[in-house]
Write a protein that holds these residues in place. Sequence first.
Motif, PDB file in Angstrom:
ATOM      1  N   GLU A  62      40.122  28.707  32.584  1.00  0.00           N
ATOM      2  CA  GLU A  62      40.358  29.852  33.459  1.00  0.00           C
ATOM      3  C   GLU A  62      39.045  30.374  34.023  1.00  0.00           C
ATOM      4  O   GLU A  62      37.990  30.278  33.373  1.00  0.00           O
ATOM      5  N   PRO A  63      39.069  30.972  35.243  1.00  0.00           N
ATOM      6  CA  PRO A  63      37.836  31.531  35.813  1.00  0.00           C
ATOM      7  C   PRO A  63      37.434  32.823  35.118  1.00  0.00           C
ATOM      8  O   PRO A  63      38.288  33.628  34.735  1.00  0.00           O
ATOM      9  N   VAL A  64      36.134  33.002  34.945  1.00  0.00           N
ATOM     10  CA  VAL A  64      35.588  34.220  34.337  1.00  0.00           C
ATOM     11  C   VAL A  64      34.679  34.887  35.371  1.00  0.00           C
ATOM     12  O   VAL A  64      33.592  34.387  35.664  1.00  0.00           O
ATOM     13  N   PRO A  65      35.099  36.006  35.962  1.00  0.00           N
ATOM     14  CA  PRO A  65      34.302  36.664  37.004  1.00  0.00           C
ATOM     15  C   PRO A  65      33.019  37.271  36.431  1.00  0.00           C
ATOM     16  O   PRO A  65      33.022  37.814  35.329  1.00  0.00           O
ATOM     17  N   TYR A  66      31.920  37.173  37.187  1.00  0.00           N
ATOM     18  CA  TYR A  66      30.690  37.829  36.763  1.00  0.00           C
ATOM     19  C   TYR A  66      29.904  38.427  37.925  1.00  0.00           C
ATOM     20  O   TYR A  66      28.903  39.113  37.709  1.00  0.00           O
ATOM     21  N   LEU A  67      30.326  38.186  39.177  1.00  0.00           N
ATOM     22  CA  LEU A  67      29.600  38.741  40.317  1.00  0.00           C
ATOM     23  C   LEU A  67      30.548  38.917  41.493  1.00  0.00           C
ATOM     24  O   LEU A  67      31.411  38.067  41.748  1.00  0.00           O
ATOM     25  N   GLU A  68      30.360  40.034  42.204  1.00  0.00           N
ATOM     26  CA  GLU A  68      31.142  40.290  43.404  1.00  0.00           C
ATOM     27  C   GLU A  68      30.254  41.063  44.374  1.00  0.00           C
ATOM     28  O   GLU A  68      29.868  42.202  44.087  1.00  0.00           O
ATOM     29  N   ALA A  69      29.881  40.444  45.481  1.00  0.00           N
ATOM     30  CA  ALA A  69      29.041  41.093  46.491  1.00  0.00           C
ATOM     31  C   ALA A  69      29.692  40.857  47.850  1.00  0.00           C
ATOM     32  O   ALA A  69      29.454  39.842  48.511  1.00  0.00           O
ATOM     33  N   LEU A  70      30.546  41.805  48.244  1.00  0.00           N
ATOM     34  CA  LEU A  70      31.348  41.670  49.456  1.00  0.00           C
ATOM     35  C   LEU A  70      31.385  43.002  50.200  1.00  0.00           C
ATOM     36  O   LEU A  70      31.238  44.059  49.599  1.00  0.00           O
ATOM     37  N   PRO A  71      31.608  42.960  51.525  1.00  0.00           N
ATOM     38  CA  PRO A  71      31.853  44.210  52.247  1.00  0.00           C
ATOM     39  C   PRO A  71      33.086  44.909  51.685  1.00  0.00           C
ATOM     40  O   PRO A  71      34.038  44.256  51.250  1.00  0.00           O
ATOM     41  N   GLU A  72      33.073  46.232  51.681  1.00  0.00           N
ATOM     42  CA  GLU A  72      34.201  46.996  51.146  1.00  0.00           C
ATOM     43  C   GLU A  72      35.475  46.764  51.945  1.00  0.00           C
ATOM     44  O   GLU A  72      36.566  46.700  51.387  1.00  0.00           O
ATOM     45  N   ASP A  73      35.336  46.639  53.272  1.00  0.00           N
ATOM     46  CA  ASP A  73      36.506  46.508  54.140  1.00  0.00           C
ATOM     47  C   ASP A  73      36.396  45.227  54.957  1.00  0.00           C
ATOM     48  O   ASP A  73      35.472  45.066  55.759  1.00  0.00           O
TER      49      ASP A  73
END
Length: 211
Positions: A108-119
Motif C-alpha cells: 500500500e502507498p504511504v504518503p509523506y509529502l504533498e506540495a500542491l496549489p490549494e485550488d
Amino acid sequence: MEITVVNHPLAASRLTIMRDERSDNTVFRAALADLGAMLVYEASRDLPVEHFDCRTPVAVAEGTRLQDPPIIVPVIRAGLGMIDPALSMIPDAQVGFIGLARDEKTHEPVPYLEALPEDLTGRTVFVVDPMLATGGSLLHAIRLLNGRGATDITAVCMVSAQPGVDALADSGLPVRLITACIDPGLDDNAYIVPGLGDAGDRLYGPRNIEL
C-alpha cells in the motif's frame, strides 16, 4: 476512461532499453528521459492554444502557444525522473509534488509529502509516474488532486499493468491514461510482469530508508 497506448517504434525502442536488465542507471535514465518526452508530447495533443502574430526575419507568421500550461505533478520518488522530460516539452509548466513510499509488506502507498496549489479548479494536471502497478499510489494521488478541484487529470505512465488500469477505470475519478504499454499482470510482490523492475531503484539506486 480514455486510454491511449502510444504505439510508436521510437517509444518501443526506448521501452525495450528500460526493460533490459543489462541497462545501468545511466542508460536507464537516458531512455526514460526520451520516452517521458514522447508520452508528454502525446498527452499534450489536445491542450487549448491561442494564436498571435509572430514576426519572422522576412514577414509575420501565425504563432501558437498553450493557452494555460498544465501543472506537472510527479509521484515521488520514481516520478522525479519524468520532470525534466516534461519541462523540456512544456517549459512554462508549473510543478507540484506528491510523495508516496511503498510499504513492502502490504504493497500500500504511504504518503509523506504533498506540495500542491490549494485550488486546482479549472486547471489541467499531468500526474507522472513511470509505473502503474496495482494503481494504489496513482489513485491516492488522483484523489488528492480531485479533492483540490482538479477535473482535467491525465496520468502519464510508461509501463502499466492491467490490474492497475482496471482499478483506475473502476474508480470513477476524472482521469485519462497515456502509457507506452499495458502488461498483463503482477507477481506476488506486486511488481509488473514482465515490467522493468523497480523504476526508482533503476533510476537512483536501491533505497536505504525503511518505513
